[in-house]
Design a protein around this motif. Structure first.
Motif, short mmCIF file in Angstrom:
data_model
loop_
_atom_site.label_atom_id
_atom_site.label_comp_id
_atom_site.label_asym_id
_atom_site.label_seq_id
_atom_site.Cartn_x
_atom_site.Cartn_y
_atom_site.Cartn_z
N ALA A 62 25.86 38.44 22.30
CA ALA A 62 26.37 38.65 23.66
C ALA A 62 26.79 37.32 24.28
N LEU A 63 25.98 36.28 24.09
CA LEU A 63 26.31 34.98 24.65
C LEU A 63 27.57 34.41 24.00
N SER A 66 30.65 36.20 25.37
CA SER A 66 30.95 35.79 26.75
C SER A 66 31.60 34.41 26.79
N ILE A 69 35.34 34.67 25.64
CA ILE A 69 36.16 35.26 26.70
C ILE A 69 36.37 34.24 27.82
N ASP A 70 35.29 33.57 28.20
CA ASP A 70 35.38 32.58 29.27
C ASP A 70 36.29 31.42 28.88
N SER A 105 26.46 37.92 40.88
CA SER A 105 26.44 38.13 39.43
C SER A 105 25.18 37.58 38.78
N LEU A 109 22.47 39.70 36.63
CA LEU A 109 22.25 39.26 35.25
C LEU A 109 20.77 39.18 34.91
N LEU A 126 25.65 41.80 28.25
CA LEU A 126 27.02 41.45 27.88
C LEU A 126 27.95 41.50 29.10
N VAL A 129 26.84 38.74 31.86
CA VAL A 129 27.02 37.34 31.46
C VAL A 129 28.51 37.01 31.38
N VAL A 130 29.34 37.97 30.98
CA VAL A 130 30.79 37.75 31.00
C VAL A 130 31.28 37.58 32.43
N ARG A 133 30.11 34.21 33.93
CA ARG A 133 30.85 33.05 33.40
C ARG A 133 32.27 32.99 33.96
N GLY A 411 30.65 29.02 22.03
CA GLY A 411 30.52 30.46 21.92
C GLY A 411 30.24 30.90 20.50
#
Length: 504
Positions: A62-63, A66, A69-70, A105, A109, A126, A129-130, A133, A411
């Motif tokens: 999950a981290l 994220s 994506i970030d 957020s 979280l 998930l 955290v997305v 970020r 990531g």
């Protein structure tokens, strides 16, 4: 026209203005939010694995998702803020808009519903955290892009970034201290308070409020500078033209060096950040209060590092000072672990353990913080280097591209702590003193050579960076002359139009 040469007057570059203490402090104050939020994000693997009960592999996945994506989001925000025309400038609208959503957020979280099963808790982690970020980047990218504009001078820029870095570390230390000294206080059921589920929610609320205040104060404190900052020309640009602009900006040798160095370093960061609390809790068997002391040591180290960094930069230049500090920090960070594995370090519970760890953290923290300040200043110096070559200011894109590489690789490497823990057979809901020391030593022996090798390789890449003070001063003069010439041309344009009308 010049009476002696009949040539247009040459635009002269004005010396860059220096910032006063108030502006430097208020600009840096916003980094408290980033420091607090970084501390929260760093603890997610431990929280969701050891407290919530998800597998380390699931949390790491999950981290990692994220962060990737970030990483893609960062250059988008950087490029959009570079070209924004608004009454509040290019950066401040994003800074103001992010404050409340960031705080919300973080609270969500750290409050996964206890009734959820493992799959639902994974999805909760998930999603939030997305979201967290992306919102943090909505503030951090425009805020960090202010530094090159606020402080164009070679050495003054390092000083400004020192304020930003020290206050960011202060935010991390503040969040860690609140956790370890207050929220993670030991109880009969949880002698090591960081394992107490009831402690994490209140800590999240406190962190959210601190971040909110920090962002709003910094944005408001630098608001009066908006009228002095660069305003991009009004133009309609197609997607294809924007992509060409981006490509031209990023086609920069020094940026390539910085990105390569951070790409390699990001792999090491992922392992170090994900396993830090594991080492504190299980390798060194520290209590929450002792971990809090080490966090405060890092705060002191950030002040020492900022002082050393500015002095070494003036004496030897940013590049050589940065390389030396990073090399020293790797040695200082890894030495206690290696000495323990070799059996020549005081045992857990020894009266010498904490004093030695404090000295080691002060040394490694001072060198680490100083190295990061200088490397950040070196990346900021690429702004004018790129502007000379492209004619455009794109500090937001440059800063965001640097973080894009770091976050993308971090990531991917965020998977590594979970994989390493699974490889050595590290259990969830572990209790200090009840876990096989062979597992802990195995974890350390895998961790040590991987992180050290990646760090030294990253440091070696910085030798190829080419901007020194002389080059930066030339870039500043060229940019200022081009700006002055543009202003002269703009002032002359109405006269030329009027003359053409009369002639017609």
């Amino acid at each position: 026209m010049d009476a002696r040469t009949d040539e247009p007057p040459r635009a002269k570059a004005a010396p860059p203005p220096r910032l006063n203490f108030r502006t430097k402090f208020l600009y840096g104050f916003g980094s408290i939010a980033y420091g607090v939020l970084t501390q929260i994000l760093t603890l997610l693997l431990f929280f969701y694995n050891q407290v919530v009960g998800l597998s380390a592999q699931a949390v790491s996945a999950a981290l990692a998702i994220s962060l990737v994506i970030d990483a893609v989001w960062d250059p988008v925000i950087g490029h959009v803020s570079d070209n924004l025309r608004s009454p509040w400038g290019r950066r401040h609208p994003f800074m103001y808009a992010s404050a409340i959503p960031i705080a919300a957020s973080v609270v969500f979280l750290m409050h996964p519903p206890s009734a959820f099963d493992a799959a639902q808790k994974f999805l909760w982690l998930l999603v939030f955290v997305v979201v967290a970020r992306l919102l943090i980047s909505l503030y951090e990218m425009p805020s960090s892009a202010l530094a090159p504009e606020l402080a164009p001078d070679y050495h003054d820029r390092t000083v400004v970034l020192s304020y930003r870095w020290v206050l960011g570390v202060s935010g991390t230390a503040l969040a860690a201290s609140l956790g370890n000294f207050w929220f993670f206080r030991p109880t009969a059921a949880y002698p090591q308070g960081q394992l107490n589920p009831a402690a994490w929610g209140p800590m999240a609320w406190a962190s959210a409020v601190i971040a909110l205040v920090s962002i709003v104060v910094s944005a408001a404190g630098t608001h009066h500078y908006i009228r002095r900052l660069h305003r991009p020309p009004a133009r309609k640009v197609s997607l294809a033209h924007s992509l060409r602009d981006i490509a031209a900006t990023l086609k920069n040798r020094n940026l390539g060096v910085a990105l390569t160095a951070w790409l390699i370093a990001g792999l090491s960061f992922g392992l170090y950040g994900g396993l830090a609390l594991y080492f504190y809790t299980f390798f060194w068997a520290l209590k929450a209060s002792q971990i809090g002391v080490l966090a405060l040591v890092n705060l002191v180290a950030s002040l020492v590092g900022a002082f050393i960094a500015t002095g070494l930069s003036r004496a030897f230049g940013k590049k050589h000072a940065c390389i030396a500090m990073f090399f020293g920090c790797v040695v200082a960070i890894q030495a206690p672990i290696l000495l323990r594995l070799l059996g020549v370090f005081p045992g857990n519970g020894s009266a010498l353990l904490m004093p030695i760890l404090i000295v080691a953290h002060l040394l490694s923290g001072s060198l680490t913080n100083g190295g990061f300040i200088l490397s950040s200043s070196m990346v900021a110096d690429i702004t004018e280097d790129a502007q000379v070559k492209t004619g455009r200011r794109a500090e937001g894109l440059l800063m965001a591209t640097n973080t894009f590489i770091t976050k993308a690789t971090t990531g991917v490497s965020a998977l590594l702590p979970g994989l390493l823990l699974a490889y050595v057979g590290f259990p969830a809901h572990a209790r200090p003193g009840l876990i096989d020391m062979g597992i802990i030593r195995h974890m350390a022996w895998v961790y040590l050579p991987v992180t050290s090798g990646l760090s030294f390789l990253s440091i070696a890449v910085w030798f190829f960076y080419r901007i020194d003070k002389a080059a930066h001063d030339r870039h500043l003069a060229t940019v200022a002359e081009a700006q002055a010439a543009s202003e002269i041309a703009a002032e002359a344009e109405p006269d030329a139009v009027a003359a053409a009308r009369l002639a017609g």
